[in-house]
Scaffold this motif. Structure first.
Motif, mmCIF file in Angstrom:
data_model
loop_
_atom_site.group_PDB
_atom_site.id
_atom_site.type_symbol
_atom_site.label_atom_id
_atom_site.label_comp_id
_atom_site.label_asym_id
_atom_site.label_seq_id
_atom_site.Cartn_x
_atom_site.Cartn_y
_atom_site.Cartn_z
ATOM 1 N N HIS A 40 -9.322 7.460 0.101
ATOM 2 C CA HIS A 40 -7.868 7.381 0.325
ATOM 3 C C HIS A 40 -7.509 5.943 0.676
ATOM 4 O O HIS A 40 -8.374 5.167 1.103
ATOM 5 C CB HIS A 40 -7.467 8.303 1.487
ATOM 6 N N PRO A 41 -6.230 5.557 0.528
ATOM 7 C CA PRO A 41 -5.822 4.211 0.960
ATOM 8 C C PRO A 41 -5.845 4.105 2.488
ATOM 9 O O PRO A 41 -5.963 5.127 3.176
ATOM 10 C CB PRO A 41 -4.387 4.072 0.436
ATOM 11 N N ASN B 142 -0.836 4.277 6.765
ATOM 12 C CA ASN B 142 0.313 3.447 7.196
ATOM 13 C C ASN B 142 0.500 2.171 6.389
ATOM 14 O O ASN B 142 1.090 1.214 6.862
ATOM 15 C CB ASN B 142 0.206 3.087 8.694
ATOM 16 N N THR B 143 -0.039 2.158 5.156
ATOM 17 C CA THR B 143 0.200 0.986 4.293
ATOM 18 C C THR B 143 0.952 1.413 3.024
ATOM 19 O O THR B 143 0.765 0.831 1.966
ATOM 20 C CB THR B 143 -1.125 0.283 3.907
ATOM 21 N N ASP B 144 1.798 2.445 3.153
ATOM 22 C CA ASP B 144 2.612 2.922 2.019
ATOM 23 C C ASP B 144 1.756 3.237 0.790
ATOM 24 O O ASP B 144 2.117 2.897 -0.335
ATOM 25 C CB ASP B 144 3.680 1.874 1.624
ATOM 26 N N ASP B 145 0.605 3.844 1.028
ATOM 27 C CA ASP B 145 -0.292 4.215 -0.076
ATOM 28 C C ASP B 145 -0.703 3.041 -0.955
ATOM 29 O O ASP B 145 -0.947 3.196 -2.153
ATOM 30 C CB ASP B 145 0.348 5.303 -0.967
ATOM 31 N N SER B 146 -0.781 1.843 -0.387
ATOM 32 C CA SER B 146 -1.168 0.668 -1.176
ATOM 33 C C SER B 146 -2.603 0.809 -1.676
ATOM 34 O O SER B 146 -3.511 1.115 -0.901
ATOM 35 C CB SER B 146 -1.082 -0.596 -0.310
ATOM 36 N N HIS B 147 -2.799 0.538 -2.967
ATOM 37 C CA HIS B 147 -4.148 0.602 -3.541
ATOM 38 C C HIS B 147 -4.909 -0.700 -3.330
ATOM 39 O O HIS B 147 -6.108 -0.771 -3.571
ATOM 40 C CB HIS B 147 -4.067 0.946 -5.029
ATOM 41 N N SER B 148 -4.194 -1.743 -2.938
ATOM 42 C CA SER B 148 -4.864 -2.991 -2.563
ATOM 43 C C SER B 148 -4.007 -3.597 -1.446
ATOM 44 O O SER B 148 -2.780 -3.611 -1.548
ATOM 45 C CB SER B 148 -4.945 -3.943 -3.756
ATOM 46 N N TYR C 213 -9.660 -9.090 10.210
ATOM 47 C CA TYR C 213 -9.027 -8.909 8.898
ATOM 48 C C TYR C 213 -9.444 -7.592 8.271
ATOM 49 O O TYR C 213 -10.623 -7.229 8.310
ATOM 50 C CB TYR C 213 -9.444 -10.044 7.947
ATOM 51 N N LEU C 214 -8.475 -6.879 7.698
ATOM 52 C CA LEU C 214 -8.763 -5.693 6.903
ATOM 53 C C LEU C 214 -8.415 -6.011 5.460
ATOM 54 O O LEU C 214 -7.365 -6.606 5.191
ATOM 55 C CB LEU C 214 -7.861 -4.530 7.339
ATOM 56 N N PHE C 215 -9.301 -5.591 4.567
ATOM 57 C CA PHE C 215 -9.109 -5.866 3.137
ATOM 58 C C PHE C 215 -9.401 -4.557 2.430
ATOM 59 O O PHE C 215 -10.391 -3.916 2.721
ATOM 60 C CB PHE C 215 -10.119 -6.936 2.740
ATOM 61 N N CYS C 216 -8.518 -4.143 1.535
ATOM 62 C CA CYS C 216 -8.810 -2.912 0.803
ATOM 63 C C CYS C 216 -8.487 -3.095 -0.669
ATOM 64 O O CYS C 216 -7.486 -3.712 -1.020
ATOM 65 C CB CYS C 216 -7.987 -1.758 1.376
ATOM 66 N N CYS C 217 -9.364 -2.593 -1.515
ATOM 67 C CA CYS C 217 -9.195 -2.666 -2.953
ATOM 68 C C CYS C 217 -9.674 -1.336 -3.513
ATOM 69 O O CYS C 217 -10.379 -0.598 -2.824
ATOM 70 C CB CYS C 217 -10.057 -3.792 -3.500
ATOM 71 N N SER C 218 -9.362 -1.054 -4.776
ATOM 72 C CA SER C 218 -9.699 0.278 -5.271
ATOM 73 C C SER C 218 -9.870 0.270 -6.778
ATOM 74 O O SER C 218 -9.958 -0.774 -7.404
ATOM 75 C CB SER C 218 -8.572 1.234 -4.911
ATOM 76 N N TYR C 219 -9.832 1.475 -7.332
ATOM 77 C CA TYR C 219 -9.959 1.616 -8.783
ATOM 78 C C TYR C 219 -8.827 0.900 -9.521
ATOM 79 O O TYR C 219 -8.963 0.565 -10.687
ATOM 80 C CB TYR C 219 -10.021 3.093 -9.172
ATOM 81 N N SER C 220 -7.697 0.619 -8.838
ATOM 82 C CA SER C 220 -6.606 -0.057 -9.564
ATOM 83 C C SER C 220 -6.980 -1.502 -9.914
ATOM 84 O O SER C 220 -6.395 -2.105 -10.797
ATOM 85 C CB SER C 220 -5.300 -0.006 -8.771
ATOM 86 N N HIS C 221 -7.967 -2.089 -9.210
ATOM 87 C CA HIS C 221 -8.492 -3.411 -9.587
ATOM 88 C C HIS C 221 -9.884 -3.287 -10.231
ATOM 89 O O HIS C 221 -10.624 -4.260 -10.315
ATOM 90 C CB HIS C 221 -8.574 -4.349 -8.369
ATOM 91 N N ASN C 222 -10.237 -2.058 -10.618
ATOM 92 C CA ASN C 222 -11.529 -1.794 -11.287
ATOM 93 C C ASN C 222 -12.734 -2.183 -10.434
ATOM 94 O O ASN C 222 -13.729 -2.672 -10.951
ATOM 95 C CB ASN C 222 -11.640 -2.541 -12.631
ATOM 96 N N VAL C 223 -12.644 -1.978 -9.126
ATOM 97 C CA VAL C 223 -13.811 -2.294 -8.285
ATOM 98 C C VAL C 223 -14.498 -1.022 -7.775
ATOM 99 O O VAL C 223 -15.474 -1.091 -7.048
ATOM 100 C CB VAL C 223 -13.443 -3.198 -7.073
ATOM 101 N N ALA C 224 -13.969 0.142 -8.161
ATOM 102 C CA ALA C 224 -14.555 1.422 -7.740
ATOM 103 C C ALA C 224 -14.120 2.490 -8.738
ATOM 104 O O ALA C 224 -13.163 2.291 -9.477
ATOM 105 C CB ALA C 224 -14.067 1.778 -6.333
ATOM 106 N N PRO C 225 -14.839 3.644 -8.769
ATOM 107 C CA PRO C 225 -14.417 4.715 -9.680
ATOM 108 C C PRO C 225 -13.059 5.292 -9.260
ATOM 109 O O PRO C 225 -12.629 5.068 -8.122
ATOM 110 C CB PRO C 225 -15.515 5.784 -9.519
ATOM 111 N N LYS C 226 -12.418 6.021 -10.140
ATOM 112 C CA LYS C 226 -11.089 6.570 -9.856
ATOM 113 C C LYS C 226 -11.118 7.392 -8.562
ATOM 114 O O LYS C 226 -12.044 8.148 -8.316
ATOM 115 C CB LYS C 226 -10.634 7.449 -11.029
#
Length: 444
Positions: free
Chosen positions: A307-308, A311-317, A334-347
């Motif tokens: 999950h994102p 409290n970050t409005d469902d931001s995918h990054s 610092y918190l950093f989050c990235c996801s499948y929307s940048h192709n760094v993890a499966p869907k």
């Protein structure tokens, strides 16, 4: 290998690759070697099996996390300011043709126990729950001053010489309270501690302008961009660039022993019994450990989530900055989050990092305020690494050593080091007056 080069670069970390690219474009004959059999050094990008080997000592990650190759987990995750120096360097070298970028969804700050969107313009300041009604008006006036400020137009200075006036004095003119100053200094101007308050205000105003100009660039929710497939793409793109300009890359070269002449000047590098001659060496601290000293260490946690960040409005990054004052610390987290929307993890999978300059020997306890903001995690890894700075005199030994990567999750400090090294090596500055539209964001 027994040839003579202008420069030998050791290590394929991001800093070394950028320099190797810049120097090749300048027409120098460059040999670039790495003792590892992969690109990236400290700043490499790992798939799931590599991640498991490194942190769990096995090569059998659980199947429910999805295919290993769908993961690109950056070891030194950092976002790029859309109008920032790194993007200018990428365009200057034309390496952008090998990369696709995508805007980052959100930029947040931790304030009084909650995550808030960072307000970057006078209009956003008026909407922000970070401030009460009267404080909003004061902040709006300050933002308008910063937006209208033009270094070359004294009419916009309102009688203040920002090369002399401190940031503290400028801010007190607008009557802003400590909490507001905290998010302006740490989440907009991206200062890492509070020393900036007693330094000339021009630097902070320029940093705030960079933030708002970067934000306007892609009309996204943040001023940051990030390459598709993660940062591991960058060293490889620079390797391709260097090759186009005649540079030579060699991975998997053991030892890489730097050789010196009788005067203590570098004269070559030996690997597997062969010596390549050179006039200068560029490297990361691990290749010349007797010419660096330890100045600190970074603690970080890497989380795989489904999950994102809440409290970050469902931001995918997203980036969230936790200023030191909010946590009673000496350095920001610092918190950093990235996801499948940048192709760094499966869907459906998200990768989050929590990092800070370590103040204790207990990363699990120290990083807790950041980890607590992540919500439930599927997997959590902890790591610390030492930070080194060079102590040699490059004018005497012709060795140009980069500093280790800091805990920040954005690139501005990294690039400053690269440009400083370039100036020492070449005796001139990189020309960064480029057409920024050349790095357009990847289409959705």
């Amino acid at each position: 290998m027994d040839e003579e080069y202008d420069v030998i670069v050791l290590g394929t970390g991001l800093k070394e690759c950028i320099l190797s690219g810049l120097l090749s474009v300048d027409g120098l004959k460059v040999l670039h070697m790495d003792r590892n059999d992969y690109y990236g050094g400290e700043s490499s990008s790992l798939n799931l099996i590599q991640l498991w080997k490194r942190f769990r000592g096995s090569d059998k990650p659980p199947a429910h996390l999805g295919p290993s190759r769908d993961y690109n987990v950056d070891m030194i995750p950092k976002f790029m300011m859309a109008n920032g120096t790194l993007v200018r360097v990428l365009i200057h070298t034309d390496v952008t043709k090998y990369l696709s970028f995508k805007a980052v969804d959100g930029s947040y700050v931790f304030n009084k126990g909650k995550i808030h969107k960072v307000p970057a313009t006078d209009i956003e300041a008026l909407k922000s729950p970070l401030m009460g009604l009267f404080e909003k008006r004061r902040a709006r006036k300050f933002f308008i001053y910063v937006q209208d400020y033009d270094e070359n137009d004294p009419k916009t200075h309102e009688g203040l010489d920002l090369t002399r006036v401190t940031t503290r004095a400028l801010i007190s003119k607008y009557g802003l309270d400590d909490n507001t100053v905290d998010f302006i200094g740490h989440a907009l101007a991206l200062h890492r501690d509070d020393r900036y308050l007693d330094e000339p205000a021009l630097d902070t105003v320029k940093r705030m302008k960079l933030y708002s100009e970067s934000l306007a660039r892609f009309q996204g929710g943040s001023p940051y961009i990030y390459p598709l497939y993660g940062l591991g793409e960058l060293p490889q793109a620079f390797a391709r660039l260097s090759a186009v300009y005649g540079g030579t890359y060699m991975l998997n070269k053991p030892e890489c022993k730097v050789e010196f002449d009788v005067e203590g000047k570098v004269c070559g590098v030996t690997s597997e019994g062969e010596t390549a001659k050179c006039k200068k060496v560029v490297c990361d601290p691990s290749y010349l450990s007797n010419k660096v000293r330890k100045v600190g260490k970074v603690a970080r946690a890497i989380a795989i989530m489904s999950h994102p960040i809440p409290n970050t409005d469902d931001s995918h990054s997203v980036q969230v900055i936790l200023p030191q004052k909010q946590l009673g610390r000496k350095s920001d987290m610092y918190l950093f989050c990235c996801s499948y929307s940048h192709n760094v993890a499966p869907k459906g999978k998200f990768i989050a990092f929590v990092s800070t300059e370590a103040e204790t020997d207990h990363p699990e306890i120290e990083l807790k305020p950041g980890i607590d903001l992540l919500g439930p995690v599927d997997e959590l890894f902890f790591d610390t690494y030492d930070r080194f700075v060079p102590v040699n005199e490059p004018s005497l030994d012709n060795c140009f050593i980069s500093t280790s990567y800091d805990a920040t999750t954005h690139f501005e400090s990294t690039v400053i080091d690269v440009l400083h090294m370039y100036r020492m090596i070449m005796g001139k500055d990189v020309d960064l007056s480029v057409d920024l539209s050349a790095a357009s964001a990847a289409e959705e």
